[in-house]
Design a protein around this motif. Structure first.
Motif, PDB file in Angstrom:
ATOM      1  N   GLY A 278       0.788  -1.227   0.000  1.00  0.00           N
ATOM      2  CA  GLY A 278       0.000   0.000   0.000  1.00  0.00           C
ATOM      3  C   GLY A 278       0.815   1.270   0.000  1.00  0.00           C
ATOM      4  O   GLY A 278       0.351   2.312  -0.448  1.00  0.00           O
TER       5      GLY A 278
ATOM      6  N   ASN B 158       3.073   5.537  -7.399  1.00  0.00           N
ATOM      7  CA  ASN B 158       1.882   5.160  -6.653  1.00  0.00           C
ATOM      8  C   ASN B 158       1.329   6.404  -5.963  1.00  0.00           C
ATOM      9  O   ASN B 158       1.901   6.882  -4.997  1.00  0.00           O
ATOM     10  CB  ASN B 158       2.233   4.079  -5.619  1.00  0.00           C
ATOM     11  CG  ASN B 158       1.067   3.740  -4.718  1.00  0.00           C
ATOM     12  OD1 ASN B 158      -0.071   4.062  -4.996  1.00  0.00           O
ATOM     13  ND2 ASN B 158       1.369   3.075  -3.620  1.00  0.00           N
ATOM     14  N   ASN B 159       0.224   6.919  -6.461  1.00  0.00           N
ATOM     15  CA  ASN B 159      -0.415   8.091  -5.858  1.00  0.00           C
ATOM     16  C   ASN B 159      -1.569   7.709  -4.941  1.00  0.00           C
ATOM     17  O   ASN B 159      -2.188   8.577  -4.337  1.00  0.00           O
ATOM     18  CB  ASN B 159      -0.898   9.053  -6.942  1.00  0.00           C
ATOM     19  CG  ASN B 159       0.262   9.694  -7.676  1.00  0.00           C
ATOM     20  OD1 ASN B 159       1.229  10.125  -7.057  1.00  0.00           O
ATOM     21  ND2 ASN B 159       0.190   9.737  -8.995  1.00  0.00           N
ATOM     22  N   ALA B 160      -1.873   6.423  -4.875  1.00  0.00           N
ATOM     23  CA  ALA B 160      -2.938   5.959  -3.985  1.00  0.00           C
ATOM     24  C   ALA B 160      -2.408   5.952  -2.550  1.00  0.00           C
ATOM     25  O   ALA B 160      -1.219   5.729  -2.329  1.00  0.00           O
ATOM     26  CB  ALA B 160      -3.395   4.570  -4.394  1.00  0.00           C
ATOM     27  N   ASP B 161      -3.269   6.166  -1.599  1.00  0.00           N
ATOM     28  CA  ASP B 161      -2.844   6.225  -0.203  1.00  0.00           C
ATOM     29  C   ASP B 161      -3.376   5.016   0.552  1.00  0.00           C
ATOM     30  O   ASP B 161      -4.531   5.001   0.959  1.00  0.00           O
ATOM     31  CB  ASP B 161      -3.339   7.522   0.439  1.00  0.00           C
ATOM     32  CG  ASP B 161      -2.839   7.681   1.865  1.00  0.00           C
ATOM     33  OD1 ASP B 161      -1.781   7.121   2.195  1.00  0.00           O
ATOM     34  OD2 ASP B 161      -3.527   8.354   2.653  1.00  0.00           O
TER      35      ASP B 161
ATOM     36  N   LYS C 181      -6.921   1.584  -1.475  1.00  0.00           N
ATOM     37  CA  LYS C 181      -6.939   2.474  -2.640  1.00  0.00           C
ATOM     38  C   LYS C 181      -6.002   1.968  -3.734  1.00  0.00           C
ATOM     39  O   LYS C 181      -6.285   2.142  -4.923  1.00  0.00           O
ATOM     40  CB  LYS C 181      -6.593   3.895  -2.224  1.00  0.00           C
ATOM     41  CG  LYS C 181      -7.696   4.531  -1.391  1.00  0.00           C
ATOM     42  CD  LYS C 181      -7.358   5.933  -0.986  1.00  0.00           C
ATOM     43  CE  LYS C 181      -8.488   6.511  -0.141  1.00  0.00           C
ATOM     44  NZ  LYS C 181      -8.156   7.824   0.398  1.00  0.00           N
ATOM     45  N   VAL C 182      -4.900   1.344  -3.343  1.00  0.00           N
ATOM     46  CA  VAL C 182      -3.986   0.762  -4.331  1.00  0.00           C
ATOM     47  C   VAL C 182      -4.693  -0.352  -5.102  1.00  0.00           C
ATOM     48  O   VAL C 182      -4.581  -0.433  -6.327  1.00  0.00           O
ATOM     49  CB  VAL C 182      -2.684   0.238  -3.677  1.00  0.00           C
ATOM     50  CG1 VAL C 182      -1.869  -0.586  -4.659  1.00  0.00           C
ATOM     51  CG2 VAL C 182      -1.853   1.397  -3.142  1.00  0.00           C
TER      52      VAL C 182
ATOM     53  N   ALA D 280      -7.875  -0.629  -5.744  1.00  0.00           N
ATOM     54  CA  ALA D 280      -8.815   0.005  -6.680  1.00  0.00           C
ATOM     55  C   ALA D 280      -8.067   0.519  -7.915  1.00  0.00           C
ATOM     56  O   ALA D 280      -8.534   0.358  -9.050  1.00  0.00           O
ATOM     57  CB  ALA D 280      -9.569   1.141  -5.989  1.00  0.00           C
ATOM     58  N   TRP D 281      -6.898   1.114  -7.705  1.00  0.00           N
ATOM     59  CA  TRP D 281      -6.081   1.614  -8.810  1.00  0.00           C
ATOM     60  C   TRP D 281      -5.641   0.458  -9.708  1.00  0.00           C
ATOM     61  O   TRP D 281      -5.727   0.548 -10.937  1.00  0.00           O
ATOM     62  CB  TRP D 281      -4.881   2.375  -8.242  1.00  0.00           C
ATOM     63  CG  TRP D 281      -3.876   2.856  -9.252  1.00  0.00           C
ATOM     64  CD1 TRP D 281      -4.138   3.526 -10.412  1.00  0.00           C
ATOM     65  CD2 TRP D 281      -2.470   2.703  -9.179  1.00  0.00           C
ATOM     66  NE1 TRP D 281      -2.952   3.810 -11.063  1.00  0.00           N
ATOM     67  CE2 TRP D 281      -1.919   3.315 -10.323  1.00  0.00           C
ATOM     68  CE3 TRP D 281      -1.613   2.120  -8.245  1.00  0.00           C
ATOM     69  CZ2 TRP D 281      -0.546   3.355 -10.569  1.00  0.00           C
ATOM     70  CZ3 TRP D 281      -0.246   2.171  -8.486  1.00  0.00           C
ATOM     71  CH2 TRP D 281       0.271   2.775  -9.634  1.00  0.00           C
TER      72      TRP D 281
ATOM     73  N   SER E 103      -8.428  -0.788 -11.825  1.00  0.00           N
ATOM     74  CA  SER E 103      -8.707   0.158 -12.916  1.00  0.00           C
ATOM     75  C   SER E 103      -7.661   0.064 -14.029  1.00  0.00           C
ATOM     76  O   SER E 103      -7.949   0.389 -15.182  1.00  0.00           O
ATOM     77  CB  SER E 103      -8.787   1.595 -12.393  1.00  0.00           C
ATOM     78  OG  SER E 103      -7.489   2.108 -12.112  1.00  0.00           O
TER      79      SER E 103
END
Length: 134
Positions: free
Chosen positions: A20, A39-42, A46-47, A49-50, A53
């Motif tokens: 993460g 990695n801009n997900a926090d 959220k990672v 989900a990214w 996608s």
């Protein structure tokens, strides 16, 4: 699409021990082309989900929390364990292609990836006939 958390954006990166909070992820398409993205997900949820996608179907990693692991499984993303030793991206991909990496399942998750952040003690597994992950 394969995704692997890596420490740097260099083409020949080293696998990151985090999921993460990995700084970068390398993505490998069906033709073997590698691209690395920041990695801009926090955090792990959220990672995941990214990654979904991005069309990821396979992951190689050596640590992930229980909740993100369950989300990966629900998204039908296969997870493979390269071991705990330092491993280069190319080495991990070669092992994956040669079928020598162990696939992580609900049954072996705690042993391979659970680590210190698993939410209950391992003694309860035997008493209850298995982990909550099974």
């Amino acid at each position: 699409m394969i995704a692997i958390p890596v420490k740097t954006e260099k083409e020949e990166g080293v696998l990151a021990p985090l999921f993460g909070h990995a700084k970068y992820f390398s993505f490998i398409d069906e033709k073997g082309n590698v691209t690395t993205h920041k990695n801009n997900a926090d955090g792990g949820v959220k990672v995941v989900a990214w990654l979904v996608s991005m069309g990821v179907k396979t992951m190689v990693l050596n640590h992930v929390g229980e909740k993100p692991f369950h989300l990966l499984a629900q998204a039908n993303i296969e997870v493979y364990f390269p071991g705990n030793e330092r491993i280069m991206l190319s080495e991990a991909l070669e092992k994956l292609q040669n079928g020598v990496l162990e696939k992580v399942t609900m049954e072996n998750y705690v042993t391979l990836l659970g680590g210190d952040d698993h939410h209950h003690d391992h003694g309860s597994h035997e008493a209850n006939g298995g982990c909550c992950c099974s």
